[in-house]
Design an enzyme around this catalytic site. Structure first.
Site, short mmCIF file in Angstrom:
data_model
loop_
_atom_site.label_atom_id
_atom_site.label_comp_id
_atom_site.label_asym_id
_atom_site.label_seq_id
_atom_site.Cartn_x
_atom_site.Cartn_y
_atom_site.Cartn_z
N SER A 18 -9.15 3.22 2.12
CA SER A 18 -8.35 1.90 2.14
C SER A 18 -7.78 1.53 0.58
O SER A 18 -6.74 2.15 0.33
CB SER A 18 -9.18 0.83 2.93
OG SER A 18 -8.35 -0.08 3.30
N ASP A 45 1.39 9.34 -6.64
CA ASP A 45 2.80 9.43 -6.64
C ASP A 45 3.76 9.10 -7.58
O ASP A 45 4.74 9.57 -7.89
CB ASP A 45 3.08 8.26 -5.28
CG ASP A 45 2.80 8.71 -4.09
OD1 ASP A 45 2.28 9.72 -3.69
OD2 ASP A 45 3.05 7.95 -3.07
N LYS A 64 -7.57 5.27 6.11
CA LYS A 64 -7.42 3.66 6.83
C LYS A 64 -6.34 2.94 6.01
O LYS A 64 -6.53 2.59 5.06
CB LYS A 64 -8.53 3.18 6.49
CG LYS A 64 -9.05 2.07 7.57
CD LYS A 64 -8.46 0.78 6.98
CE LYS A 64 -8.80 -0.63 8.07
NZ LYS A 64 -8.28 -1.79 7.58
#
Length: 428
Positions: free
Chosen positions: A315, A326, A340
């Site tokens: 999470s 990224d 999650k």
């Protein structure tokens, strides 16, 4: 529609076993407690309205939600408990283990805030959607569960001898919780092995950030271990980075292994300490993109960074590691993360009960939806069973060259440092 960060739960479970819970949702107090007790049907309508207004899936799992309301409100309920059973039955139609109702006792048990003080054995658990098994997301460091050797992906098959087959997640939490100093035995399945863990419940003060300096020929390496995204995580992270910068480290290893998550705003604040510009996370509700968080040109360091992740990184850990990956700010080393990517809002009801509702999912800056998929590291380093046991038994080796995943991460940092040094001495 912007979503208030401080009211969102991003732990891998919205209910965390043994009192380990991160909440912070605003209270929803529209009617009096007395009225709810006299008219138990009202709690059903209150929960129905909350789902109708905020649930992430506008199809309500392909259910005619208006017809559901008509059905459940047409029945008679002789007591609040009967209404509570009806609410749970109604929510089961969504087939979402993270959207759940808690009666007043369950809700009180859950209301340990994110100040960093926890009560219990120190694990977070979830319920697998396909098998309904109760599974350990991760033990939290320096808790009875961690000290005993419980691991991410352990399947809890018995609690004090009672089988968990068919057991609801909240019921498992209630059985695991108990007075400080009392004992509980968790029987887990780990691969093909059945193991008993005799644990003593405790009250634990958690400091989510630890750091140290590891020497290397190219210069000192800053090692930071973040164990959960509690309300004090960002301030402790800032202190760690500031101190390590003052010691002139040449690069960093950030350890998110077995970090089960926490608060959304905490992960965003920490991401901004590492990323100077670029996206961090997008929160998407059923109307579309509800919120986009970006860096704000306030990074505390631009030194090389490698992040350690594993199956217990869930999470909020996945938000941070996904943002760093990224944006090209860091490479990830370890194994695939938990997967999650859902956000819950926890609401209090006037009679003392509560409901947790999945209101959104999040995407990494490149648009990756990691729910049930997880994030793949750039360099996969698996730990053997023997290596896991060695680190579990000798925790002082975690984050040292005797830790195979850390060793790979440090070497990657040093490769970047050497490349930067060579570039700097090239003739212009």
């Amino acid at each position: 529609m912007a979503i208030a960060k401080r009211g969102l739960v991003l732990g891998a479970t919205a209910v965390a076993a043994a009192g380990v819970i991160v909440t912070g949702a605003g209270l929803h107090l529209s009617q009096s407690k007395a009225f709810f007790e006299e008219s138990p049907k009202e709690v059903i309508d209150e929960v129905w309205q909350l789902i109708d207004n905020t649930y992430v899936d506008a199809t309500f799992n392909q259910t005619d939600w208006e017809a559901v309301r008509t059905d459940y409100l047409s029945r008679d309920y002789s007591s609040p408990e009967a209404a509570y059973d009806a609410v749970r039955e109604m929510l089961e139609l969504l087939e979402d283990p993270y959207t759940r109702f808690m009666d007043p006792d369950e809700f009180r048990n859950m209301q340990i805030d994110t100040s960093g003080e926890l009560t219990g054995v120190g694990i977070q658990i979830t319920q697998e959607e396909e098998t309904d098994e109760i599974v350990v997301v991760a033990p939290i460091e320096d808790t009875p569960a961690f000290e005993a050797g419980l691991r991410s992906k352990d399947v809890i098959v018995e609690i004090d001898g009672q089988s968990t087959e068919g057991m609801e997640l909240n019921d498992a939490v209630s059985l695991i919780r108990g007075p400080v100093g009392s004992g509980v035995t968790l029987t887990v399945r780990r691969d093909a092995e059945i193991i008993d863990f005799d644990l003593t419940r405790a009250r634990i003060e958690i400091h989510p950030v630890r750091y140290s300096v590891n020497d290397a020929p190219e210069g000192p390496i800053g090692y930071i271990r973040l164990t959960q995204f509690s309300s004090n995580a960002a301030s402790e992270m800032k202190e760690a980075i500031d101190d390590l910068e003052s010691q002139n480290v040449v690069g960093y290893v950030l350890d998110l292994r077995s970090n089960p998550g926490g608060l959304l705003y905490s992960s965003i604040e920490i991401a901004r300490m590492w990323i100077d510009e670029g996206g961090i996370v997008s929160t998407v509700n059923r109307q579309g993109v509800a919120d986009e968080e970006i860096a704000n040109n306030r990074a505390l360091t631009d030194r090389p960074l490698v992040v350690l992740v594993d199956g217990g990184s869930a999470s909020a850990s996945e938000i941070l590691s996904g943002a760093l990956q990224d944006n090209g700010r860091a490479q990830l080393v370890g194994t695939q993360t938990f997967g999650k990517g859902l956000v819950q809002s926890v609401r209090s009801l006037p009679d003392g009960s509560g409901v947790a509702i999945t209101i959104a999912k999040y995407l990494t800056p490149s648009g990756r939806d990691i729910n049930q998929q997880g994030i793949e590291p750039d360099i996969v380093v698996e730990l053997s069973e023997e290596e896991q046991e060695e680190l579990s038994d000798n925790r002082d080796r975690i984050g040292t060259l005797e830790d195979p995943q850390y060793r790979q991460a440090q070497e990657l940092v040093l490769q970047i440092v050497r490349a930067n040094q060579n570039t700097a001495i090239e003739p212009q």
